[in-house]
Design a protein around this motif. Structure first.
Motif, short mmCIF file in Angstrom:
data_model
loop_
_atom_site.label_atom_id
_atom_site.label_comp_id
_atom_site.label_asym_id
_atom_site.label_seq_id
_atom_site.Cartn_x
_atom_site.Cartn_y
_atom_site.Cartn_z
N SER A 1 58.04 19.26 -16.74
CA SER A 1 58.85 18.32 -15.96
C SER A 1 59.01 17.02 -16.74
O SER A 1 58.20 16.70 -17.62
CB SER A 1 58.22 18.06 -14.59
N LEU A 2 60.05 16.30 -16.38
CA LEU A 2 60.38 15.07 -17.11
C LEU A 2 61.07 14.12 -16.15
O LEU A 2 62.00 14.53 -15.42
CB LEU A 2 61.31 15.42 -18.28
N VAL A 3 60.62 12.87 -16.13
CA VAL A 3 61.23 11.85 -15.29
C VAL A 3 61.80 10.76 -16.19
O VAL A 3 61.09 10.24 -17.05
CB VAL A 3 60.23 11.24 -14.30
N LEU A 4 63.06 10.44 -16.01
CA LEU A 4 63.73 9.44 -16.83
C LEU A 4 64.42 8.40 -15.97
O LEU A 4 64.75 8.67 -14.80
CB LEU A 4 64.81 10.10 -17.70
N GLN A 5 64.66 7.26 -16.55
CA GLN A 5 65.55 6.28 -15.95
C GLN A 5 66.97 6.58 -16.44
O GLN A 5 67.16 7.00 -17.60
CB GLN A 5 65.16 4.86 -16.36
N GLU A 6 67.92 6.33 -15.59
CA GLU A 6 69.31 6.55 -15.98
C GLU A 6 69.62 5.83 -17.28
O GLU A 6 69.22 4.68 -17.48
CB GLU A 6 70.24 6.05 -14.86
N GLY A 7 70.30 6.54 -18.16
CA GLY A 7 70.64 5.95 -19.45
C GLY A 7 69.72 6.37 -20.58
O GLY A 7 70.09 6.28 -21.76
N GLU A 8 68.52 6.85 -20.25
CA GLU A 8 67.58 7.31 -21.28
C GLU A 8 68.01 8.69 -21.77
O GLU A 8 68.74 9.43 -21.11
CB GLU A 8 66.16 7.36 -20.73
N ASN A 9 67.49 9.04 -22.95
CA ASN A 9 67.77 10.34 -23.53
C ASN A 9 66.64 11.33 -23.20
O ASN A 9 65.49 10.92 -22.99
CB ASN A 9 67.91 10.25 -25.05
N ALA A 10 66.98 12.61 -23.17
CA ALA A 10 66.00 13.66 -22.90
C ALA A 10 65.99 14.67 -24.03
O ALA A 10 67.04 14.98 -24.60
CB ALA A 10 66.33 14.36 -21.59
#
Lengths: 110, 115
Positions: free
Chosen positions: A10-19
């Motif tokens: 699983s991965l949690v990001l803020q909008e605009g970040e890359n994955a």
């Protein structure tokens, strides 16, 4: 048998970040597909990439066949990218069934 | 991007009942697949067809399911006697004539709940 492992789980990001999502497999395959599965269950084919690098929109997939790995890069993530990303391989056996990984659950926060 | 149609989207059955789901593959796609996805996200291949002929199926499908892909009619997958463990998302996919390199495209799935 053939195995497909995906990371992270699983991965949690803020909008605009890359994955960056990873897929490792036990043996080289004829075909490799990356899918997006919405929370409702629908499976959408994102990229077909058995080797090399492919781009579509904000997505880039790189598959290094001899190292038995593939990655999916999502740039400038959006909240609508949230869902499960699945890697699946076809080993060219009878009928070409797909072997799936468990997926990476991506959550993009506003 | 997929034009694979699956019906119904949701199906609720009691144990021992028959459960039937249907799939219309993309036009021109000769190969159809059925997969089962359980609550742990694990996919299981069930059966596939090329035109109307079965290419491959797992033992469970052969023993407990009835499946067909008649010409000019939807493909179907039917569980003859539903069990609690059959509760899952059933996904139908089709692929074109690109052989080993052809991509598979999926329908939205039928979510089966066996009470």
């Amino acid at each position: 048998g053939q195995q497909v492992q995906q990371s992270p789980a699983s991965l949690v990001l803020q909008e605009g970040e890359n994955a960056e999502l990873q897929c490792n497999f036990s043996s080289t395959a004829t075909q490799l597909q990356w899918f997006y599965q919405s929370p409702g269950g629908s499976l959408v084919s994102l990229l077909s990439n058995p080797s090399g690098t492919k781009h579509t929109g904000r997505l880039t997939s790189t598959t290094v066949t001899k190292e038995r790995r593939s990655s999916l890069h999502i740039s400038s993530s959006q909240t609508t990218d949230s869902g499960t990303y699945l890697c699946a391989l076809n080993y060219g056996s009878s009928g070409n069934k797909l072997i799936f990984g468990i997926g990476t659950l991506l959550s993009v926060k506003p | 991007n997929s034009k694979v149609i699956q019906t119904p989207r949701y199906l609720v059955k009691g144990q021992g009942q028959k459960a039937k789901m249907r799939c219309i593959p993309e036009k021109g796609h000769p190969v159809v697949f059925w997969y089962q996805q359980n609550k742990n996200n694990e996919f299981k291949f069930l059966i596939n067809f090329q035109n109307q002929e079965v290419l491959q199926q797992i033992d469970m499908t052969e023993k407990r399911f009835s499946a067909e892909c008649p010409s000019n009619s939807p493909c179907s997958l039917e569980i003859q006697s539903s069990e609690a463990g059959d509760s899952a998302l059933y996904l139908c996919a089709s692929r074109g004539t690109g052989g080993n390199y052809a991509e598979q495209f999926f329908g939205p799935g039928t979510r089966l709940t066996v009470l």
